[in-house]
Design a protein around this motif. Structure first.
Motif, mmCIF file in Angstrom:
data_model
loop_
_atom_site.group_PDB
_atom_site.id
_atom_site.type_symbol
_atom_site.label_atom_id
_atom_site.label_comp_id
_atom_site.label_asym_id
_atom_site.label_seq_id
_atom_site.Cartn_x
_atom_site.Cartn_y
_atom_site.Cartn_z
ATOM 1 N N SER A 98 0.808 -1.222 0.000
ATOM 2 C CA SER A 98 0.000 0.000 0.000
ATOM 3 C C SER A 98 0.838 1.266 0.000
ATOM 4 O O SER A 98 0.464 2.265 -0.612
ATOM 5 N N TRP A 101 3.967 0.564 -3.454
ATOM 6 C CA TRP A 101 3.328 0.430 -4.764
ATOM 7 C C TRP A 101 1.996 1.179 -4.863
ATOM 8 O O TRP A 101 1.426 1.299 -5.931
ATOM 9 N N LEU A 103 -1.051 0.513 -4.126
ATOM 10 C CA LEU A 103 -2.192 -0.216 -4.695
ATOM 11 C C LEU A 103 -3.499 0.297 -4.107
ATOM 12 O O LEU A 103 -3.655 0.391 -2.887
ATOM 13 N N TYR A 244 -4.683 -7.084 2.719
ATOM 14 C CA TYR A 244 -4.306 -5.713 2.403
ATOM 15 C C TYR A 244 -4.329 -4.827 3.648
ATOM 16 O O TYR A 244 -3.508 -3.931 3.799
ATOM 17 N N ALA A 397 -0.712 -5.016 -7.907
ATOM 18 C CA ALA A 397 0.065 -3.776 -7.898
ATOM 19 C C ALA A 397 0.720 -3.549 -9.253
ATOM 20 O O ALA A 397 0.795 -2.415 -9.744
ATOM 21 N N TYR A 400 -2.253 -2.777 -11.953
ATOM 22 C CA TYR A 400 -2.917 -1.480 -11.883
ATOM 23 C C TYR A 400 -1.960 -0.314 -11.674
ATOM 24 O O TYR A 400 -2.357 0.837 -11.802
ATOM 25 N N GLY A 401 -0.702 -0.596 -11.327
ATOM 26 C CA GLY A 401 0.236 0.457 -10.994
ATOM 27 C C GLY A 401 0.719 1.251 -12.188
ATOM 28 O O GLY A 401 0.696 0.776 -13.342
#
Length: 898
Positions: A98, A101, A103, A244, A397, A400-401
């Protein structure tokens, strides 16, 4: 500053930016095996520094097979030294995902159903190993390990179940299959990379997202079936959210029907039980501050703990990856850790990054890694098969990163809000604010001048378009820990043209220590002080012309540096800030063509440097060939070169006149009871001011800012010889910078080829151990045979320097080195008597006499080589070129140098 400062502080402050391993393929000098033999110690001097060096290349053709894989021994030693004292271990996995990265869990879980992992994917991985094997006909080597193929298939299978929009532009995950990554420094072949490349494109470090390394062995058959039984095959959105959030994931109960992620909320995660093991709490505790040598925290008890005890691997596996550290180097990295560190080091050494990331797989355990200019951070290991929710988060990550989430500098804006960096040429550097460097008039008020020196933002949203045309490139310093300077060719855009003009510019981005004086402030003070005096303003053209600048600390939200959210992961003294300087684009020294141009450039920079010292008492402290640049100007139709002194980030204000004695110069540790004792010496009126400064400097409560001058700074091949010796560090003096100019001239004449505009290197002058560098440079001053070897391949057109200017300056600095040793001996005697105070009735008298001798010796040393001396010797090459005889020159020069 106290004398018992930990080594790690000194290392991070001064020894961070060091030369990488020597490049075997660049043009090299013929002295690789001809160093003078000596009995000098091969230990690092305390408090030494080496500034960021020119790029160094590595070649896999020179690599040797080690137990940790293909890694040259020099590379391993370099990495162990470079990351010494900077490794922060066992960071919580969920916080890494979190905070590093970044996310967005809601983006992942929006519309996500259960993630299914088939046993076939697990089986393919369990039954494979990394070792390269022969093909069926046993004639060709496979291009990859079977385990890498199995893991790539597993990755893509999981990623395909994650919803993405049609417009989504994400990083792709690549099994490298023995492909070499294009880069400036090395020819490395990481196991995995993420990046924007299409099929068939060659991967490069500039646009890489992150890198990964795998080490995989085979399970013994008796454990294989049990392992398959405990593998998780269906992972729910609830489990993913719990992981998460750092909650204990319930894995015993798996819903019989799929539920959409929208059916779960944050409250679902909050209701999950906390980790059952107290030791496991450290996974989620941001205040946990492990030492570099701390062991991994114990994990919570698992349902199948018996498997962990019984799990063994096939003996004699061809791919051995365990490499114990014998402790000889005191390194914190060994085996596979060195390999992932190698790739992170390579990644952060390219482009414009604030950090780099990756992961290491060892059998079934994954560990996430992070690198920034303060060192390395890695997470607790997690089991990819029994805790696959973490693997899913890792894949998400990447899915979508953006490039910024993987370390691209946040001030680099991609074209049309593109998520993934594909080409720096389409990028723009936008500064949130800018401090103008437009000089105030000499008649400005004291308040206005102080405001200029201090610097306050006057503009916002300054934009600079990256321009990589005509062979221009981004130049980033090699190495992770340190300032990490990147120099980007650019042009001002929009309002920035009013401040910076429309000419070619460079944007310099770096991460110096927060405790250091800002380079832009030093340049403003230097240029403003030169401009204030009518007789020195003409030397402004020899000092880098700063246009504007920007600064922020590591905690600033606009920098978005993950380290700022990692509690207690870096000591306060090691914190680094972020600075940006915008300057005109100058030419490097190797772009000159003739000896006349070299003479003019050196004369210009030595002169500019001298008048900076006269007007502001500031020393450069890092004179090197990379910091001496030039440009062409046309005057009355004649094109000529103008030398410019750049890179003032290690510059320092010289306090006093350099003849006083500091406690830090003591050869042996001094007793605390004597540390603050004053010295009263009856002396002439001329020396009273000097002795007053001596008394202040001998106090125990030394000002940290003043103490900073004790550090050795510079680049090894160009540092003064007496800064490259063991023992207490002498304070940097004006003569040290003059000697650095001399070494630049020597080195350049020895390795420069004007026909190709390339410079080689003298390997023995590029050692990491600066004591060794000092030894061979001292041999150059003292041994005629070694001098001839150094200049064995000097280009004929530059031999005039070796026969005139360098020959005479060499003799001068040889004498300076001899006198420096004598002065150090007197300092030793002074401290010897000081230690006897209260024990020997003659100690005080002898100490006073020794102090007087030290002062006289240092005065003599200071006067042995001056600006006038240096310029007179530098002019010898011109005198010879004009046809003057040696006899005539000797008479004139001897008279001038008296």
């Amino acid at each position: 500053m106290p004398e018992d400062v930990p080594d790690v502080v000194d290392f991070a402050e001064e020894a961070a930016d060091v030369l990488g391993p020597l490049p075997p393929k660049l043009p090299t000098h013929n002295l690789a095996n001809s160093e003078p033999s000596t009995g000098a110690p091969t230990v690092l001097p305390p408090r030494y520094a080496e500034s960021e060096s020119s790029p160094q290349r590595q070649s896999m053709s020179e690599a040797t097979r080690s137990e940790s894989g293909y890694m040259d021994k020099d590379v391993k030693n370099y990495l162990k030294f470079h990351f010494r004292g900077t490794v922060y271990r066992h960071y919580p996995v969920h916080k890494f995902i979190s905070q590093v990265w970044k996310l967005d869990i809601d983006e992942l879980l929006s519309g996500l159903e259960d993630i299914e992992i088939t046993l076939d994917h697990y089986k393919a991985y369990v039954d494979s190993k990394w070792a390269k094997v022969l093909s069926a006909d046993k004639k060709e080597l496979r291009t990859e390990g079977l385990a890498a193929r199995a893991f790539t298939n597993l990755w893509n299978h999981i990623a395909s179940q994650m919803p993405v929009s049609d417009a989504h532009d994400g990083l792709s995950f690549f099994n490298m299959e023995e492909k070499t990554v294009i880069g400036t420094f090395a020819m490395y072949k990481p196991d995995f990379l993420s990046g924007p490349w299409a099929l068939g494109q060659k991967p490069d470090w500039l646009t890489t997202g992150d890198a990964a390394e795998m080490k995989k062995r085979l399970l013994q058959q008796k454990n294989r079936d049990l392992f398959m039984k405990v593998a998780q095959t269906r992972i729910t959105p609830q489990q993913i959210r719990a992981a998460y959030l750092g909650k204990d994931v319930v894995s015993a109960t798996i819903p019989t029907s799929k539920r959409k992620a929208s059916e779960f909320s944050e409250e679902d995660g909050d209701d999950l039980p906390e980790p059952s093991s107290p030791t496991d709490d450290r996974r989620a505790d941001p205040s946990y501050s492990p030492t570099p040598s701390s062991k991994a925290p114990k994990r919570a008890k698992k349902t199948h703990a018996a498997l962990d005890k019984k799990m063994t691997f096939v003996e004699g596996d061809a791919s051995v990856w365990t490499e114990p550290d014998n402790g000889a180097t005191g390194s914190e990295l060994s085996g596979p850790e060195l390999q992932i560190a190698k790739y992170l080091n390579e990644l952060i050494s390219h482009g414009v990054r604030t950090y780099a990331t990756g992961f290491l797989i060892q059998d079934y355990m994954m560990k996430l890694w992070y690198a920034d200019r303060m060192g390395l951070v890695h997470t607790i290991s997690f089991d990819m098969f029994r805790e696959p929710w973490f693997l899913i988060l890792v894949i998400a990550a990447h899915r979508y990163g953006t490039s910024h989430d993987f370390g691209l500098n946040p001030f680099v804006h991609l074209q049309d809000d593109t998520r993934i960096l594909k080409d720096y040429n389409d990028a723009t550097i936008i500064l949130p604010s800018a401090i103008s460097a437009t000089l105030p008039p000499p008649a400005a008020s004291v308040a206005d001048k102080k405001a200029f020196d201090d610097g306050k933002p006057t503009s916002s949203g300054m934009s600079f378009k990256v321009e990589l045309d005509e062979g221009r490139s981004i130049n980033t310093a090699y190495g992770t820990v340190g300032r990490g300077t990147s120099v980007v060719p650019a042009a001002a855009v929009g309002d920035a043209t009013k401040l910076c003009g429309s000419g070619r510019l460079v944007v310099k981005l770096s991460s110096p220590l927060e405790s250091r004086k800002a380079e832009d402030q030093l340049i403003r003070v230097i240029r403003r002080t030169l401009n204030d005096r009518g007789d020195t303003s003409r030397y402004l053209k020899h000092i880098v012309d700063l246009k504007c600048s920007f600064s922020c600390d590591m905690d600033d939200e606009i920098l978005s540096l993950p380290r700022s959210r990692m509690a207690r992961s870096v000591e306060p003294d090691l914190r680094r800030c972020f600075r940006v300087l915008v300057m005109p684009e100058y030419l490097p020294l190797e772009r000159l063509s003739t000896p006349e141009e070299l003479h003019k450039i050196m004369s210009d920079v030595v002169t500019g440097h001298h008048w900076v010292f006269v007007t502001s008492n500031i020393l450069h402290c890092d004179v090197s060939h990379g910091n001496i640049m030039f440009y062409y100007e046309v005057v009355d139709g004649v094109k000529t070169v103008v030398g410019v002194m750049t890179d003032w980030d290690l510059a320092a204000l010289l306090e006093g006149d350099g003849v006083m004695v500091l406690d830090s110069e003591a050869p042996l540790p001094q007793q605390e009871s004597q540390g603050s004792q004053s010295v009263h010496v009856s002396t002439s009126q001329a020396d009273k001011k000097v002795l007053k400064e001596v008394e202040l400097e001998l106090g125990a409560d030394e000002d940290p800012q003043r103490a900073r001058a004790r550090y050795r700074t510079g680049t090894g091949p160009f540092m003064a010889v007496d800064l490259l010796e063991t023992g207490a560090a002498p304070r940097h003096q004006y003569r040290h910078d003059l000697e650095s100019f001399f070494w630049v001239l020597v080195w350049f004449c020895a390795v420069f080829n004007p026909d190709t505009h390339r410079v080689g290197m003298i390997p023995s002058w590029h050692r990491r151990n600066l004591v060794d560098v000092g030894t061979v440079k001292r041999a150059f001053l003292e041994q005629e045979d070694y001098l001839k070897q150094v200049f064995a391949k000097t280009h004929p057109s530059f031999e005039r320097f070796t026969e005139t200017t360098i020959y005479y300056l060499r003799e001068q600095f040889c004498n300076v080195n001899e006198e420096s040793h004598k002065a150090k001996q007197r300092v030793g005697r002074y401290f010897g008597w000081k230690a006897k105070l209260g024990k020997d009735r003659n100690a005080k008298r002898n100490m006073k006499e020794s102090l007087r001798e030290v002062i006289e010796a240092r005065k003599h040393l200071r006067d042995m080589i001056t600006y006038e001396h240096f310029m007179a010797h530098l002019g010898r090459v011109v005198a010879e070129d004009e046809g003057s005889s040696d006899e005539e020159d000797d008479d004139d020069d001897d008279e001038a140098l008296v």
